[in-house]
Design a protein around this motif. Structure first.
Motif, PDB file in Angstrom:
ATOM      1  N   ARG A 172       0.789  -1.122  -0.124  1.00 44.74           N
ATOM      2  CA  ARG A 172      -0.098  -0.028  -0.085  1.00 44.74           C
ATOM      3  C   ARG A 172       0.956   1.323  -0.013  1.00 44.74           C
ATOM      4  NH1 ARG A 172      -5.521  -0.715   1.030  1.00 44.74           N
ATOM      5  NH2 ARG A 172      -5.636   1.658   1.549  1.00 44.74           N
ATOM      6  N   LYS A 173       0.649   2.083  -0.672  1.00 45.85           N
ATOM      7  CA  LYS A 173       1.317   3.352  -0.879  1.00 45.85           C
ATOM      8  C   LYS A 173       0.218   4.695  -1.298  1.00 45.85           C
ATOM      9  CE  LYS A 173       2.582   3.707  -5.704  1.00 45.85           C
ATOM     10  NZ  LYS A 173       3.641   4.125  -6.733  1.00 45.85           N
ATOM     11  N   LYS A 174       0.682   5.719  -0.644  1.00 53.65           N
ATOM     12  CA  LYS A 174      -0.308   6.883  -0.918  1.00 53.65           C
ATOM     13  C   LYS A 174       0.135   7.578  -2.268  1.00 53.65           C
ATOM     14  CE  LYS A 174      -2.232  10.216   2.092  1.00 53.65           C
ATOM     15  NZ  LYS A 174      -2.462  10.492   3.377  1.00 53.65           N
ATOM     16  N   ASN A 175      -0.821   7.821  -2.895  1.00 50.62           N
ATOM     17  CA  ASN A 175      -1.038   8.521  -4.208  1.00 50.62           C
ATOM     18  C   ASN A 175      -1.911   9.570  -4.099  1.00 50.62           C
ATOM     19  OD1 ASN A 175      -0.778   9.293  -6.860  1.00 50.62           O
ATOM     20  ND2 ASN A 175      -1.481   7.650  -7.754  1.00 50.62           N
ATOM     21  N   GLY A 176      -1.283  10.968  -3.729  1.00 52.33           N
ATOM     22  CA  GLY A 176      -2.370  12.098  -3.327  1.00 52.33           C
ATOM     23  C   GLY A 176      -2.539  12.068  -1.955  1.00 52.33           C
ATOM     24  N   ASP A 177      -4.102  11.945  -2.192  1.00 50.16           N
ATOM     25  CA  ASP A 177      -4.885  11.688  -0.827  1.00 50.16           C
ATOM     26  C   ASP A 177      -5.310  10.395  -0.774  1.00 50.16           C
ATOM     27  OD1 ASP A 177      -4.463  14.237   0.067  1.00 50.16           O
ATOM     28  OD2 ASP A 177      -6.346  15.104  -0.961  1.00 50.16           O
ATOM     29  N   GLN A 178      -5.062   9.466  -1.644  1.00 52.87           N
ATOM     30  CA  GLN A 178      -5.705   8.364  -1.667  1.00 52.87           C
ATOM     31  C   GLN A 178      -4.454   7.062  -1.484  1.00 52.87           C
ATOM     32  OE1 GLN A 178      -8.791   7.290  -2.546  1.00 52.87           O
ATOM     33  NE2 GLN A 178      -9.684   9.288  -2.679  1.00 52.87           N
ATOM     34  N   TRP A 179      -5.080   5.958  -0.976  1.00 51.47           N
ATOM     35  CA  TRP A 179      -4.120   5.051  -0.585  1.00 51.47           C
ATOM     36  C   TRP A 179      -4.425   4.086  -1.852  1.00 51.47           C
ATOM     37  CZ3 TRP A 179      -0.065   4.297   2.568  1.00 51.47           C
ATOM     38  CH2 TRP A 179      -0.026   5.282   3.756  1.00 51.47           C
ATOM     39  N   VAL A 180      -3.400   3.459  -2.457  1.00 50.09           N
ATOM     40  CA  VAL A 180      -3.528   2.638  -3.718  1.00 50.09           C
ATOM     41  C   VAL A 180      -2.644   1.315  -3.333  1.00 50.09           C
ATOM     42  CG1 VAL A 180      -4.205   4.227  -5.302  1.00 50.09           C
ATOM     43  CG2 VAL A 180      -1.829   3.673  -5.001  1.00 50.09           C
ATOM     44  N   ASP A 181      -3.023   0.230  -3.501  1.00 49.39           N
ATOM     45  CA  ASP A 181      -2.468  -1.051  -3.724  1.00 49.39           C
ATOM     46  C   ASP A 181      -1.515  -1.292  -4.815  1.00 49.39           C
ATOM     47  OD1 ASP A 181      -3.302  -1.943  -1.036  1.00 49.39           O
ATOM     48  OD2 ASP A 181      -4.815  -3.079  -2.097  1.00 49.39           O
ATOM     49  N   GLU A 182      -0.253  -1.598  -4.652  1.00 50.12           N
ATOM     50  CA  GLU A 182       0.484  -1.929  -5.901  1.00 50.12           C
ATOM     51  C   GLU A 182       1.119  -3.094  -5.673  1.00 50.12           C
ATOM     52  OE1 GLU A 182       5.108  -0.696  -6.006  1.00 50.12           O
ATOM     53  OE2 GLU A 182       3.890   0.948  -7.035  1.00 50.12           O
ATOM     54  N   VAL A 183       0.925  -4.013  -6.732  1.00 46.39           N
ATOM     55  CA  VAL A 183       1.121  -5.658  -6.606  1.00 46.39           C
ATOM     56  C   VAL A 183       2.422  -5.759  -7.420  1.00 46.39           C
ATOM     57  CG1 VAL A 183       0.279  -7.810  -7.125  1.00 46.39           C
ATOM     58  CG2 VAL A 183      -1.567  -5.980  -6.662  1.00 46.39           C
ATOM     59  N   SER A 184       3.137  -6.641  -6.711  1.00 46.95           N
ATOM     60  CA  SER A 184       4.558  -7.335  -7.311  1.00 46.95           C
ATOM     61  C   SER A 184       4.232  -8.651  -7.521  1.00 46.95           C
ATOM     62  CB  SER A 184       5.720  -6.871  -6.366  1.00 46.95           C
ATOM     63  OG  SER A 184       5.894  -5.457  -6.560  1.00 46.95           O
ATOM     64  N   TYR A 185       4.796  -9.271  -8.567  1.00 46.05           N
ATOM     65  CA  TYR A 185       4.722 -10.786  -8.939  1.00 46.05           C
ATOM     66  C   TYR A 185       6.059 -11.454  -8.866  1.00 46.05           C
ATOM     67  CZ  TYR A 185       0.144  -9.402 -10.411  1.00 46.05           C
ATOM     68  OH  TYR A 185      -0.995  -8.768 -10.269  1.00 46.05           O
ATOM     69  N   PHE A 186       6.356 -12.601  -8.091  1.00 46.34           N
ATOM     70  CA  PHE A 186       7.477 -12.947  -7.861  1.00 46.34           C
ATOM     71  C   PHE A 186       7.427 -14.794  -8.243  1.00 46.34           C
ATOM     72  CE2 PHE A 186       7.284  -9.542  -5.110  1.00 46.34           C
ATOM     73  CZ  PHE A 186       8.509  -8.837  -5.540  1.00 46.34           C
ATOM     74  N   ASP A 187       8.388 -15.091  -9.391  1.00 51.67           N
ATOM     75  CA  ASP A 187       8.380 -16.632  -9.433  1.00 51.67           C
ATOM     76  C   ASP A 187       9.145 -17.477  -8.363  1.00 51.67           C
ATOM     77  OD1 ASP A 187       7.056 -16.467 -11.878  1.00 51.67           O
ATOM     78  OD2 ASP A 187       8.655 -15.814 -13.050  1.00 51.67           O
ATOM     79  N   ILE A 188       8.599 -18.516  -7.626  1.00 46.99           N
ATOM     80  CA  ILE A 188       9.045 -18.906  -6.632  1.00 46.99           C
ATOM     81  C   ILE A 188       9.345 -20.418  -7.190  1.00 46.99           C
ATOM     82  CG2 ILE A 188       8.995 -19.706  -4.230  1.00 46.99           C
ATOM     83  CD1 ILE A 188       8.361 -16.935  -4.709  1.00 46.99           C
ATOM     84  N   VAL A 189      10.706 -21.100  -6.840  1.00 41.13           N
ATOM     85  CA  VAL A 189      11.041 -22.401  -6.970  1.00 41.13           C
ATOM     86  C   VAL A 189      11.436 -23.057  -5.556  1.00 41.13           C
ATOM     87  CG1 VAL A 189      12.821 -24.035  -8.095  1.00 41.13           C
ATOM     88  CG2 VAL A 189      11.853 -21.618  -8.923  1.00 41.13           C
ATOM     89  N   LEU A 190      10.549 -24.265  -5.410  1.00 41.34           N
ATOM     90  CA  LEU A 190      10.802 -25.049  -4.175  1.00 41.34           C
ATOM     91  C   LEU A 190      11.307 -26.456  -4.619  1.00 41.34           C
ATOM     92  CD1 LEU A 190      10.351 -25.049  -0.943  1.00 41.34           C
ATOM     93  CD2 LEU A 190       7.875 -25.633  -1.412  1.00 41.34           C
ATOM     94  N   TRP A 191      12.505 -26.732  -4.185  1.00 36.95           N
ATOM     95  CA  TRP A 191      13.063 -27.847  -4.386  1.00 36.95           C
ATOM     96  C   TRP A 191      12.896 -29.101  -3.404  1.00 36.95           C
ATOM     97  CZ3 TRP A 191      15.613 -29.028  -9.119  1.00 36.95           C
ATOM     98  CH2 TRP A 191      15.859 -27.962 -10.041  1.00 36.95           C
ATOM     99  N   GLY A 192      13.008 -30.473  -3.629  1.00 42.56           N
ATOM    100  CA  GLY A 192      13.156 -31.474  -3.089  1.00 42.56           C
ATOM    101  C   GLY A 192      11.683 -32.052  -2.319  1.00 42.56           C
ATOM    102  N   ARG A 193      11.783 -32.455  -0.995  1.00 45.16           N
ATOM    103  CA  ARG A 193      10.638 -33.131  -0.516  1.00 45.16           C
ATOM    104  C   ARG A 193       9.647 -32.155  -0.249  1.00 45.16           C
ATOM    105  NH1 ARG A 193      11.711 -37.890   3.628  1.00 45.16           N
ATOM    106  NH2 ARG A 193       9.204 -37.615   3.646  1.00 45.16           N
ATOM    107  N   GLN A 194      10.177 -30.842   0.270  1.00 45.74           N
ATOM    108  CA  GLN A 194       9.364 -29.928   0.629  1.00 45.74           C
ATOM    109  C   GLN A 194       8.475 -29.654  -0.473  1.00 45.74           C
ATOM    110  OE1 GLN A 194      10.657 -26.160   2.113  1.00 45.74           O
ATOM    111  NE2 GLN A 194       9.251 -25.793   3.729  1.00 45.74           N
TER     112      GLN A 194
END
Length: 152
Positions: A38-60
């Motif tokens: 969440r960040k403030k843009n003027g008088d409004q709070w807006v949500d900014e989304v970031s996307y990340f690729d995740i890799v999980l190896w092994g038994r987990q």
């Protein structure tokens, strides 16, 4: 001073995880995570989304794959890794997060929660039989919601 490469994220899966195996039989689970800020843009709070690729190896990755569904909230601890390759004469690269630790958190939107918070068991919403969501007709006769084996 030593270099540091450590990432901690909490977010929701954008798609169901994919479990594959390397030619050597090593399990690798891949998914994408959306993290809101969440960040403030003027008088409004807006949500900014970031996307990340995740890799999980092994038994987990192999054992948690069934719980890693779209919308599920997870906590990730890991490190950044840059994959480099050449395609059509062009140098390409992609940064992924290799998870060393993954924690299942909360449920998917509209879904249930983990019964114990440890990542085991079915993910169903459980309500006591006398909860307000049930009509009186659905509550078994004589059931007051208490068991007879109270330890005190």
């Amino acid at each position: 001073m030593a270099d540091l490469n450590h990432v901690v994220l909490i977010g929701r899966l954008t798609r169901d995880a994919e479990l594959k195996y390397t030619s050597g039989g090593q399990p690798v689970c891949k998914f994408s995570l959306a993290v809101n800020r969440r960040k403030k843009n003027g008088d409004q709070w807006v949500d900014e989304v970031s996307y990340f690729d995740i890799v999980l190896w092994g038994r987990q990755g192999e054992s948690l794959n069934q719980y890693l569904v779209k919308g599920k909230m997870v906590g990730i601890e890991g490190e950044l890794r840059q994959d480099r390759w050449e395609q059509d004469g062009q140098n390409r690269s992609k940064v992924e997060i290799v998870a060393n630790n993954l924690q299942l958190l909360g449920g998917a939107p509209g879904g249930g929660n983990s019964p114990s918070g440890t990542g085991s068991g079915a993910y169903q919403e459980r309500r006591p039989e006398n909860s307000p969501e049930r009509s009186p007709r659905e509550t078994p006769a004589g059931d007051d919601g208490f068991t007879d084996d109270i330890p005190f």
